[in-house]
Scaffold this motif. Sequence first.
Motif, PDB file in Angstrom:
ATOM      1  N   VAL A  61       0.780  -1.189  -0.118  1.00  0.00           N
ATOM      2  CA  VAL A  61       0.064   0.133   0.021  1.00  0.00           C
ATOM      3  C   VAL A  61       0.953   1.319   0.019  1.00  0.00           C
ATOM      4  O   VAL A  61       1.739   1.389   0.813  1.00  0.00           O
ATOM      5  N   PRO A  62       0.643   2.165  -1.040  1.00  0.00           N
ATOM      6  CA  PRO A  62       1.383   3.346  -0.933  1.00  0.00           C
ATOM      7  C   PRO A  62       1.205   4.239   0.415  1.00  0.00           C
ATOM      8  O   PRO A  62       0.117   4.168   0.822  1.00  0.00           O
ATOM      9  N   ALA A  63       2.278   4.683   0.778  1.00  0.00           N
ATOM     10  CA  ALA A  63       2.221   5.264   2.160  1.00  0.00           C
ATOM     11  C   ALA A  63       0.897   6.650   2.067  1.00  0.00           C
ATOM     12  O   ALA A  63       0.129   6.715   2.960  1.00  0.00           O
ATOM     13  N   GLY A  64       0.737   7.350   0.986  1.00  0.00           N
ATOM     14  CA  GLY A  64      -0.225   8.367   0.966  1.00  0.00           C
ATOM     15  C   GLY A  64      -1.455   7.823   0.963  1.00  0.00           C
ATOM     16  O   GLY A  64      -2.542   8.372   1.401  1.00  0.00           O
ATOM     17  N   ALA A  65      -1.759   6.741   0.220  1.00  0.00           N
ATOM     18  CA  ALA A  65      -3.202   5.857   0.183  1.00  0.00           C
ATOM     19  C   ALA A  65      -3.384   5.638   1.487  1.00  0.00           C
ATOM     20  O   ALA A  65      -4.680   5.558   2.107  1.00  0.00           O
ATOM     21  N   ALA A  66      -2.401   4.947   2.297  1.00  0.00           N
ATOM     22  CA  ALA A  66      -2.730   4.449   3.658  1.00  0.00           C
ATOM     23  C   ALA A  66      -3.351   5.552   4.602  1.00  0.00           C
ATOM     24  O   ALA A  66      -4.002   5.544   5.445  1.00  0.00           O
ATOM     25  N   VAL A  67      -2.496   6.641   4.686  1.00  0.00           N
ATOM     26  CA  VAL A  67      -2.888   7.872   5.378  1.00  0.00           C
ATOM     27  C   VAL A  67      -4.091   8.337   4.958  1.00  0.00           C
ATOM     28  O   VAL A  67      -4.928   8.793   5.854  1.00  0.00           O
ATOM     29  N   ALA A  68      -4.375   8.508   3.568  1.00  0.00           N
ATOM     30  CA  ALA A  68      -5.801   8.843   3.114  1.00  0.00           C
ATOM     31  C   ALA A  68      -6.844   7.922   3.747  1.00  0.00           C
ATOM     32  O   ALA A  68      -8.091   8.283   4.023  1.00  0.00           O
ATOM     33  N   THR A  69      -6.653   6.394   3.889  1.00  0.00           N
ATOM     34  CA  THR A  69      -7.497   5.754   4.446  1.00  0.00           C
ATOM     35  C   THR A  69      -7.758   5.817   5.900  1.00  0.00           C
ATOM     36  O   THR A  69      -8.654   5.797   6.368  1.00  0.00           O
ATOM     37  N   LEU A  70      -6.717   6.211   6.373  1.00  0.00           N
ATOM     38  CA  LEU A  70      -6.851   6.546   7.909  1.00  0.00           C
ATOM     39  C   LEU A  70      -7.694   7.814   8.088  1.00  0.00           C
ATOM     40  O   LEU A  70      -8.492   7.806   8.951  1.00  0.00           O
ATOM     41  N   ALA A  71      -7.547   8.981   7.338  1.00  0.00           N
ATOM     42  CA  ALA A  71      -8.329   9.929   7.429  1.00  0.00           C
ATOM     43  C   ALA A  71      -9.727   9.839   6.858  1.00  0.00           C
ATOM     44  O   ALA A  71     -10.572  10.298   7.684  1.00  0.00           O
ATOM     45  N   ALA A  72      -9.920   9.106   6.064  1.00  0.00           N
ATOM     46  CA  ALA A  72     -11.419   8.740   5.731  1.00  0.00           C
ATOM     47  C   ALA A  72     -12.120   8.054   6.888  1.00  0.00           C
ATOM     48  O   ALA A  72     -13.285   8.282   7.125  1.00  0.00           O
ATOM     49  N   THR A  73     -11.435   6.920   7.400  1.00  0.00           N
ATOM     50  CA  THR A  73     -12.124   6.324   8.642  1.00  0.00           C
ATOM     51  C   THR A  73     -12.172   7.168   9.658  1.00  0.00           C
ATOM     52  O   THR A  73     -13.455   7.046  10.199  1.00  0.00           O
ATOM     53  N   THR A  74     -11.527   8.312   9.993  1.00  0.00           N
ATOM     54  CA  THR A  74     -11.567   9.052  11.038  1.00  0.00           C
ATOM     55  C   THR A  74     -12.694   9.801  10.870  1.00  0.00           C
ATOM     56  O   THR A  74     -13.385  10.098  11.724  1.00  0.00           O
ATOM     57  N   VAL A  75     -13.097  10.306   9.729  1.00  0.00           N
ATOM     58  CA  VAL A  75     -14.149  11.225   9.530  1.00  0.00           C
ATOM     59  C   VAL A  75     -15.330  10.569   9.534  1.00  0.00           C
ATOM     60  O   VAL A  75     -16.185  11.067  10.179  1.00  0.00           O
ATOM     61  N   LEU A  76     -15.315   9.262   8.945  1.00  0.00           N
ATOM     62  CA  LEU A  76     -16.531   8.584   8.821  1.00  0.00           C
ATOM     63  C   LEU A  76     -16.873   8.169  10.392  1.00  0.00           C
ATOM     64  O   LEU A  76     -18.175   7.990  10.895  1.00  0.00           O
ATOM     65  N   ALA A  77     -15.871   7.898  11.147  1.00  0.00           N
ATOM     66  CA  ALA A  77     -16.183   7.547  12.599  1.00  0.00           C
ATOM     67  C   ALA A  77     -16.642   8.838  13.479  1.00  0.00           C
ATOM     68  O   ALA A  77     -17.683   8.705  14.097  1.00  0.00           O
ATOM     69  N   ALA A  78     -16.178   9.777  13.289  1.00  0.00           N
ATOM     70  CA  ALA A  78     -16.480  10.996  13.660  1.00  0.00           C
ATOM     71  C   ALA A  78     -18.136  11.303  13.262  1.00  0.00           C
ATOM     72  O   ALA A  78     -18.974  11.668  14.287  1.00  0.00           O
ATOM     73  N   ALA A  79     -18.345  11.045  12.091  1.00  0.00           N
ATOM     74  CA  ALA A  79     -19.933  11.385  11.450  1.00  0.00           C
ATOM     75  C   ALA A  79     -20.440  10.373  12.272  1.00  0.00           C
ATOM     76  O   ALA A  79     -21.988  10.774  12.580  1.00  0.00           O
ATOM     77  N   ALA A  80     -20.361   9.151  12.623  1.00  0.00           N
ATOM     78  CA  ALA A  80     -21.079   8.249  13.229  1.00  0.00           C
ATOM     79  C   ALA A  80     -21.418   8.567  14.647  1.00  0.00           C
ATOM     80  O   ALA A  80     -22.460   8.377  15.102  1.00  0.00           O
ATOM     81  N   GLY A  81     -20.453   8.953  15.233  1.00  0.00           N
ATOM     82  CA  GLY A  81     -20.504   9.682  16.722  1.00  0.00           C
ATOM     83  C   GLY A  81     -21.376  10.727  16.687  1.00  0.00           C
ATOM     84  O   GLY A  81     -22.189  10.946  17.682  1.00  0.00           O
ATOM     85  N   MET A  82     -21.226  11.578  15.778  1.00  0.00           N
ATOM     86  CA  MET A  82     -22.220  12.743  15.730  1.00  0.00           C
ATOM     87  C   MET A  82     -23.599  12.518  15.726  1.00  0.00           C
ATOM     88  O   MET A  82     -24.560  13.482  16.300  1.00  0.00           O
ATOM     89  N   LEU A  83     -24.332  11.353  15.492  1.00  0.00           N
ATOM     90  CA  LEU A  83     -25.420  11.004  15.629  1.00  0.00           C
ATOM     91  C   LEU A  83     -25.824  10.787  16.956  1.00  0.00           C
ATOM     92  O   LEU A  83     -27.117  10.896  17.174  1.00  0.00           O
ATOM     93  N   ASN A  84     -24.889  10.576  17.846  1.00  0.00           N
ATOM     94  CA  ASN A  84     -25.073  10.441  19.271  1.00  0.00           C
ATOM     95  C   ASN A  84     -25.065  11.934  19.867  1.00  0.00           C
ATOM     96  O   ASN A  84     -25.777  12.606  20.613  1.00  0.00           O
ATOM     97  N   SER A  85     -23.756  12.434  19.743  1.00  0.00           N
ATOM     98  CA  SER A  85     -23.550  13.868  20.287  1.00  0.00           C
ATOM     99  C   SER A  85     -22.149  14.259  19.749  1.00  0.00           C
ATOM    100  O   SER A  85     -21.359  13.278  19.337  1.00  0.00           O
ATOM    101  N   PRO A  86     -21.947  15.786  19.782  1.00  0.00           N
ATOM    102  CA  PRO A  86     -20.534  16.160  19.532  1.00  0.00           C
ATOM    103  C   PRO A  86     -19.343  15.599  20.190  1.00  0.00           C
ATOM    104  O   PRO A  86     -18.196  15.262  19.747  1.00  0.00           O
ATOM    105  N   ALA A  87     -19.573  15.468  21.529  1.00  0.00           N
ATOM    106  CA  ALA A  87     -18.553  14.553  22.198  1.00  0.00           C
ATOM    107  C   ALA A  87     -18.436  13.264  21.982  1.00  0.00           C
ATOM    108  O   ALA A  87     -17.213  12.861  21.784  1.00  0.00           O
ATOM    109  N   ALA A  88     -19.439  12.723  21.555  1.00  0.00           N
ATOM    110  CA  ALA A  88     -19.303  11.274  20.942  1.00  0.00           C
ATOM    111  C   ALA A  88     -18.411  11.313  19.448  1.00  0.00           C
ATOM    112  O   ALA A  88     -17.621  10.263  19.456  1.00  0.00           O
TER     113      ALA A  88
END
Length: 266
Positions: free
Chosen positions: A187-214
């Motif tokens: 996996v190219p390093a840039g693609a790996a970091v992009a995958t981490l960034a996307a997962t982080t954003v999606l996890a935050a979006a899922a947590g937002m369904l509960n609360s900003p703190a989540a």
Amino acid sequence: MTASDQRPVRALRDGLPFAFGTLTVIPVDVPRWDRAAARAGMLCAPVAGLVVGLAAAALGTALLAAGAGALLAAVASAAVPAVLTRGLHLDGLADTADGLGSAKPADEALRIMKRSDIGPFGVVTLLFVLFTQVAALAGAYAHGWAQGALAAVVAGTAARTALTLAARTRIPAARPEGLGAVVAGTVPAGAAVATLAATTVLAAAAGMLNSPAAALRCALAVLAAAAVAEVLLRHCVRRFGGVTGDVFGGVAETAATAALLVLSLG
């Protein structure tokens, strides 16, 4: 459709079966088993983690709704990933702990890791990791099914995102054979970091369904999982000269545990 337009489609067509075929027991036909397919597969690893996490959340939530209690729901949610991977990641964690704990030179430590039995370091590590996962999930389910389900999904996805990072370029394989050799450095390093960034954003979006703190906790959980997994990965590369399939399993379980610990705070 031009050849360049077809590349993402081809990557998904090769990557999703590779990810599910190597990281889960879900029956799929893996059409290709080469470095290109491995690269696509490891980029798709978080998708496999999402499915595993959703399955864990579904069972835990069902038991909680049936009145089983938070602890039993947590045990079920922790058991589902083990079942859906035939315990390979847990076995990899135990073998990695035995190899690291042996304090032997790299070649001998790798031989210890290939043995079918589990040594004392592996047993102790498994106990503490599983107890920690169950305790963290029980705490989440105690606050309601939504928090428990969210924890299971985020942990499952974060664990497989750590595998994408572990398969990036310049991380060598410790052996010339095995799954580790197939996926290491694909996996190219840039693609790996992009995958981490996307997962982080999606996890935050899922947590937002509960609360900003989540949302904040979910994002931090993914980042903490990646950071802790990176520490283990670098240590294994120094000790063993590279990664193996066992190391990948250890990285996944370590990342899942770190994510659950962060989610249990607050």
